[in-house]
Design a protein around this motif. Structure first.
Motif, PDB file in Angstrom:
ATOM      1  N   THR A  18       0.816  -1.207   0.000  1.00  0.00           N
ATOM      2  CA  THR A  18       0.000   0.000   0.000  1.00  0.00           C
ATOM      3  C   THR A  18       0.853   1.262   0.000  1.00  0.00           C
ATOM      4  N   THR A  33      -4.306  -0.259  -3.781  1.00  0.00           N
ATOM      5  CA  THR A  33      -5.422   0.024  -2.896  1.00  0.00           C
ATOM      6  C   THR A  33      -5.567  -1.117  -1.889  1.00  0.00           C
ATOM      7  N   PRO A  34      -6.275  -0.886  -0.781  1.00  0.00           N
ATOM      8  CA  PRO A  34      -6.529  -1.987   0.155  1.00  0.00           C
ATOM      9  C   PRO A  34      -7.226  -3.165  -0.517  1.00  0.00           C
ATOM     10  N   THR A  64     -10.413  -7.126   2.787  1.00  0.00           N
ATOM     11  CA  THR A  64      -9.992  -5.731   2.796  1.00  0.00           C
ATOM     12  C   THR A  64      -9.841  -5.194   4.213  1.00  0.00           C
ATOM     13  N   ALA A  65     -10.787  -5.525   5.089  1.00  0.00           N
ATOM     14  CA  ALA A  65     -10.705  -5.071   6.480  1.00  0.00           C
ATOM     15  C   ALA A  65      -9.460  -5.628   7.152  1.00  0.00           C
ATOM     16  N   GLU A  81      -6.345  -3.505   6.275  1.00  0.00           N
ATOM     17  CA  GLU A  81      -6.237  -2.282   7.063  1.00  0.00           C
ATOM     18  C   GLU A  81      -5.715  -2.587   8.462  1.00  0.00           C
ATOM     19  N   VAL A  83      -1.906  -3.332   8.154  1.00  0.00           N
ATOM     20  CA  VAL A  83      -1.121  -2.110   7.986  1.00  0.00           C
ATOM     21  C   VAL A  83      -0.964  -1.405   9.330  1.00  0.00           C
ATOM     22  N   ASN A  84      -2.035  -1.309  10.093  1.00  0.00           N
ATOM     23  CA  ASN A  84      -1.960  -0.689  11.410  1.00  0.00           C
ATOM     24  C   ASN A  84      -1.015  -1.460  12.326  1.00  0.00           C
TER      25      ASN A  84
END
Length: 264
Positions: free
Chosen positions: A103, A109-110, A121-122, A125, A128-129
């Motif tokens: 990303t 994109t996610p 997709t969730a 995210e 990445v966090n």
């Protein structure tokens, strides 16, 4: 247009990703070669229902294994820092590292990243966090910046300091860069390619590396020139104009692979 012609423009950037992911030009380029060989051997298995770039990265991910760098895929002469880095992979999960690089560095994109790593997709995210949290715990470093454009140099310096690192100096020429490195040995170098006096950031880095080892991230507006896979080239490369997240991810990866401490 043949499949080879469709994939050719994306190969330099796959090399960039593979090098950043493995921490080595040799390892990264070896996996890219293996990816291309797999496509040539079984072209009917290449994903045709997505953009060629997505299909290329998806094929790469089917081959790459973070926990086991196959000997026959890697150039001889694995250096000690790379061996240490492999032992430290548990510090941050493979998927989170992939998600961050895909990303932040590669600009997927996610949704596309989820396709590439076979996740929701969730979940991307969250990964990445997770990676960003791990970066916050990363060892701080003294950073030398080699950049002749004042605004860009100030931007990089701000990013570096915001990450908690110290800036040992900002050099605009080859000679100044070497002098600053000698005055205070940096733990990381961020170097532009073309400098103010028409000297080369690459030559400046070569001079510094001749005296001591330090991880280097190159910054250039023409990344394709340094991602051919045909000669010794940078492991970590940022493209101008860059995003803060790209610089952050590159610094994190460079320091991750350079650390000499293996956790118990």
């Amino acid at each position: 247009m043949s499949l080879g012609q469709q994939l050719a423009p994306h190969l330099p950037f796959l090399r960039r990703y593979a090098r950043a992911l493995t921490g080595s030009q040799g390892h990264g380029d070896a996996y890219v070669r293996a990816t291309l060989e797999a496509i040539v051997d079984a072209p009917d298995q290449f994903p045709r229902d997505v953009d060629p770039r997505l299909g290329l990265y998806r094929t790469f991910h089917a081959i790459w294994s973070p926990a086991n760098m196959e000997p026959d895929l890697i150039d001889e002469g694995v250096h000690q820092p790379e061996a240490i880095a492999q032992a430290r992979l548990s510090r941050i999960t493979p998927l989170s590292r992939q998600a961050l690089l895909l990303t932040a560095m590669e600009g997927f994109t996610p949704e596309d990243t989820a396709y590439l790593i076979e996740a929701e997709t969730a979940e991307v995210e969250a990964l990445v966090n997770e990676a960003l949290v791990e970066i916050e715990r990363q060892t701080r470093a003294d950073v030398l910046i080699i950049e002749d454009e004042p605004i860009i140099a100030m931007d990089i310096e701000t990013i570096v300091r915001d990450l908690g690192h110290e800036v040992t100096g900002v050099a605009v020429t080859r000679d100044e860069a070497v002098a600053l490195a000698r005055a205070k040995r940096p733990g990381l170098v961020l170097a532009d390619i073309q400098l103010a006096d028409d000297s080369s950031g690459i030559d400046a880095v070569k001079d510094i590396l001749a005296e001591f080892s330090v991880p280097v991230i190159f910054i250039t507006a023409f990344p394709e020139r340094l991602l051919t896979g045909e000669r010794p080239e940078p492991t970590f490369l940022i493209t101008k104009p860059f995003q803060r997240s790209t610089v952050k991810a590159a610094i994190a990866q460079a320091l991750f692979f350079d650390s000499a401490t293996v956790p118990a």
